[in-house]
Design an enzyme around this catalytic site. Structure first.
Site, short mmCIF file in Angstrom:
data_model
loop_
_atom_site.label_atom_id
_atom_site.label_comp_id
_atom_site.label_asym_id
_atom_site.label_seq_id
_atom_site.Cartn_x
_atom_site.Cartn_y
_atom_site.Cartn_z
N HIS A 170 0.88 -1.18 0.00
CA HIS A 170 0.00 0.00 0.00
C HIS A 170 0.92 1.23 0.00
O HIS A 170 2.01 1.19 0.57
CB HIS A 170 -0.83 -0.04 1.29
CG HIS A 170 -1.89 0.99 1.40
ND1 HIS A 170 -1.63 2.29 1.74
CD2 HIS A 170 -3.24 0.90 1.25
CE1 HIS A 170 -2.77 2.97 1.78
NE2 HIS A 170 -3.76 2.16 1.49
N GLN A 208 -4.25 -5.32 7.32
CA GLN A 208 -5.28 -6.28 6.90
C GLN A 208 -5.24 -7.58 7.68
O GLN A 208 -6.01 -8.50 7.39
CB GLN A 208 -5.13 -6.58 5.39
CG GLN A 208 -5.28 -5.37 4.49
CD GLN A 208 -6.69 -4.79 4.50
OE1 GLN A 208 -7.65 -5.44 4.93
NE2 GLN A 208 -6.84 -3.55 4.03
N1 PMP Z 1 -1.58 -0.68 4.66
C1 PMP Z 1 -2.55 -1.44 4.16
C2 PMP Z 1 -2.22 -2.84 3.71
C3 PMP Z 1 -3.85 -0.95 4.10
O1 PMP Z 1 -4.83 -1.73 3.60
C4 PMP Z 1 -4.12 0.37 4.54
C5 PMP Z 1 -5.52 0.94 4.45
N2 PMP Z 1 -6.15 0.70 3.25
C6 PMP Z 1 -3.07 1.11 5.07
C7 PMP Z 1 -1.81 0.56 5.11
C8 PMP Z 1 -3.29 2.50 5.59
O2 PMP Z 1 -4.11 2.48 6.70
P1 PMP Z 1 -4.65 3.85 7.33
O3 PMP Z 1 -5.23 4.63 6.20
O4 PMP Z 1 -5.68 3.40 8.31
O5 PMP Z 1 -3.49 4.54 7.96
#
Ligand code: PMP
Length: 403
Positions: A120, A200
């Site tokens: 991500h 996740q």
């Molecule tokens: N890493 C992964 C694998 C995610 O799925 C997400 C959220 N989609 C994030 C990081 C970021 O999380 P947050 O927006 O809650 O900081």
């Protein structure tokens, strides 16, 4: 699992208002059970005050519950001490904390940082920017033809130049799960610290940071039935102790004079200012809820629905499923020949089916697949096979509408 749906008031509200809600966007965020909503409003209505300072009621009650929330998180991830649990605003915040306070002070020109092709952006961009600011190199572990981490290429990338490996537990886009234990073990053989993006993971399997032996791990409250704006950074005590705080201010000091400041002990040292008290109390209620259902049960239900969805969606002509053999996760992505993912999501939305379309904050993965985006469905305890059937039938309808 279907009986649990009634614990989530949004579905009843949606039904009463004549708007069906089939929520298949759980990888983005999860709906909230009544117990979490009650815990948060109960704090504001019943014992609201700041924590850690006041000797009066309700400050003592707020402090007690805040501290209890940290203990619940500790037990939830199997950490050995509450000192290893730092509250953050989410996974993104946790990554940035580690980048700024662990990596940057130790990173030199020519050093390397490893991430994977499935990260991500939250677990990619902060490391990339840190490397660019120091003349270090960000190296990306590729995926193999089956879209799993290429472990032989990974092994060849482990050198003494590598300062940290930042790796996701589960791809938020396609749903592959990494074998973290072996990956961490291999990295440690080369003295490389490992940061795990567990955003996740908590509803897929029981986390035990000691067993996993990760150096850092992060997740977000809002993806585990908790409120937004609260997250967790786990770090091994010995590392958190050595790291300077990212932010300075009240609540994180032991003694301040005109000339110098003595920082407080862990975890306060890394938590300057008034914390998100309501968030921690909501997260604690979410953890109680998860424990009452059972992580294994939740994980099994999500994985079974994914498997069922693979079977049903495979029946649709022109539909391509990605990483369809991925095991034990609740996330599934697909494309449909000749129809843009956003058109699919908009059509599904008309029928009350909430899915996500686009790049899912994983541009490097989209570049690898040479596509602009996918449609992603992600399951949770309130979803059912009937909902998957409806998804399938609507996708068939979409195909005949557009083609
Ligand atoms: N890493 C992964 C694998 C995610 O799925 C997400 C959220 N989609 C994030 C990081 C970021 O999380 P947050 O927006 O809650 O900081």
């Amino acid at each position: 699992m279907q009986s649990l749906k009634s614990e989530f008031p949004i579905f009843e509200t949606a039904r009463k208002e004549g708007r069906p809600l089939i929520f298949l966007d759980n990888a983005s965020t999860t709906q909230k059970p009544q117990c979490v909503i009650d815990a948060v409003s109960g704090f504001y209505a019943g014992y609201y005050a700041n924590v850690g300072r006041g000797l009066y009621w309700p400050a003592t009650a707020a402090s007690f519950n805040y501290d209890r929330a940290r203990e619940k998180v500790r037990a939830f991830i199997g950490a050995s001490s509450k000192k290893e649990v730092i509250f953050t605003s989410g996974t993104t915040d946790a990554v940035n904390k580690v980048v700024n306070t662990f990596l940057l002070p130790r990173l030199e020109q020519g050093d390397e940082v490893l991430v994977s092709e499935m990260e991500h952006h939250s677990n990619f961009v902060p490391w990339q920017q840190a490397c660019q600011s120091k003349g270090a190199k960000l190296k990306v572990i590729p995926l193999d033809a089956g879209l799993n981490l290429d472990l032989s290429k990974f092994a060849a990338m482990l050198t003494d130049k590598v300062k940290i490996l930042a790796i996701t537990a589960i791809s938020n886009t396609l749903g592959m799960k990494n074998d973290l234990k072996s990956i961490i073990n291999l990295a440690h053989q080369h003295n490389i610290k490992v940061f795990v993006d567990a955003a996740q993971l908590p509803l897929s399997e029981k986390i035990n940071v000691q067993n996993m032996d990760c150096d850092f791990l992060a997740f977000s409250g809002h993806k585990v039935f908790g409120p937004t704006g609260i997250g967790v950074l786990y770090g091994k005590q010995v590392l958190l102790q050595k790291m300077s705080p990212l932010a300075y201010g009240g609540g994180m000091v032991q003694q301040v004079s005109v000339d110098k400041t003595m920082m407080a002990d862990l975890p306060a040292k890394h938590e300057a200012g008034t914390p998100n008290i309501a968030g921690t109390i909501g997260l604690a209620a979410a953890i109680d809820f998860i424990n009452s259902v059972g992580v294994e049960e939740i994980g099994r239900h999500g994985a079974e629905l994914r498997k069922y969805a693979v079977k049903r969606l495979s029946e649709i002509e022109g539909l391509t499923l990605f990483a369809k053999d991925a095991k034990s996760t609740a996330i599934l992505s697909f494309t449909m020949e000749g129809i843009h993912p956003h058109d699919i999501a908009a059509f599904l939305a008309e029928k009350g089916i909430a899915v996500r379309a686009g790049h899912h904050c994983t541009h490097p993965l989209m570049q690898k697949l040479d596509i602009a985006g996918t449609v992603r469905v992600s399951f949770n305890i309130y979803n059912s096979e009937e909902e998957v059937d409806l998804l399938k039938n609507t996708l068939v309808e979409i195909r005949s509408f557009f083609l």
